[in-house]
Motif scaffolding. Structure first.
Motif, short mmCIF file in Angstrom:
data_model
loop_
_atom_site.label_atom_id
_atom_site.label_comp_id
_atom_site.label_asym_id
_atom_site.label_seq_id
_atom_site.Cartn_x
_atom_site.Cartn_y
_atom_site.Cartn_z
N ALA A 170 -55.89 -1.66 6.87
CA ALA A 170 -55.66 -1.01 5.59
C ALA A 170 -55.52 0.51 5.67
O ALA A 170 -54.85 1.12 4.85
CB ALA A 170 -56.77 -1.37 4.63
N TYR A 171 -56.16 1.14 6.65
CA TYR A 171 -56.14 2.60 6.74
C TYR A 171 -55.67 3.04 8.11
O TYR A 171 -56.03 2.45 9.12
CB TYR A 171 -57.54 3.17 6.46
N ILE A 172 -54.83 4.08 8.13
CA ILE A 172 -54.28 4.61 9.37
C ILE A 172 -54.43 6.13 9.38
O ILE A 172 -54.58 6.77 8.34
CB ILE A 172 -52.80 4.23 9.57
N CYS A 173 -54.35 6.70 10.55
CA CYS A 173 -54.40 8.15 10.70
C CYS A 173 -53.02 8.72 10.37
O CYS A 173 -52.00 8.20 10.83
CB CYS A 173 -54.78 8.52 12.13
N PRO A 174 -52.95 9.79 9.58
CA PRO A 174 -51.65 10.40 9.28
C PRO A 174 -50.97 10.97 10.52
O PRO A 174 -49.75 11.12 10.53
CB PRO A 174 -51.97 11.49 8.26
N MET A 175 -51.74 11.27 11.57
CA MET A 175 -51.15 11.76 12.82
C MET A 175 -50.81 10.62 13.77
O MET A 175 -50.38 10.86 14.89
CB MET A 175 -52.12 12.74 13.50
N GLN A 176 -51.05 9.40 13.35
CA GLN A 176 -50.75 8.18 14.12
C GLN A 176 -51.44 8.18 15.48
O GLN A 176 -50.86 7.79 16.49
CB GLN A 176 -49.25 8.01 14.28
N CYS A 177 -52.69 8.61 15.50
CA CYS A 177 -53.47 8.59 16.74
C CYS A 177 -53.70 7.14 17.17
O CYS A 177 -53.97 6.28 16.35
CB CYS A 177 -54.82 9.28 16.54
#
Length: 92
Positions: A50-57
């Motif tokens: 459901a949640y991801i890092c905006p920097m796509q780490c």
């Protein structure tokens, strides 16, 4: 003499900065071992979280809101997620 000291200080400072950016083999193997033993999802299964890092780490996706363990940014809702989250179910 003063100019030589300043030049030497700049040389030492720049080499330390450049040296810090390079990974050694032992650091790479430690990172690989951690990634392999971690149950962090790969990029193909990130859509299931459901949640991801905006920097796509890598390895930062989660089913609960929080902070990215890599860059410490706040996790954002995953637009590809198809399901309900813990936060959605408690908002009823």
């Amino acid at each position: 003499m003063k100019l030589k000291n300043i030049a030497f200080a700049i040389l030492i400072a720049s080499s330390s900065f450049l040296g810090a950016c390079n990974n050694t083999n032992s650091e790479k193997s430690t990172a690989t071992e951690t990634a392999e033993t971690n149950t962090a999802p790969d990029s193909a299964s990130t859509a299931q979280l459901a949640y991801i890092c905006p920097m796509q780490c890598e390895g930062s996706a989660s089913n609960t809101p929080g902070k990215c363990p890599v860059c410490t940014m706040d996790l954002v809702k995953n637009p590809d997620f198809k399901g309900t989250t813990v936060a959605d179910s408690t908002a009823l």
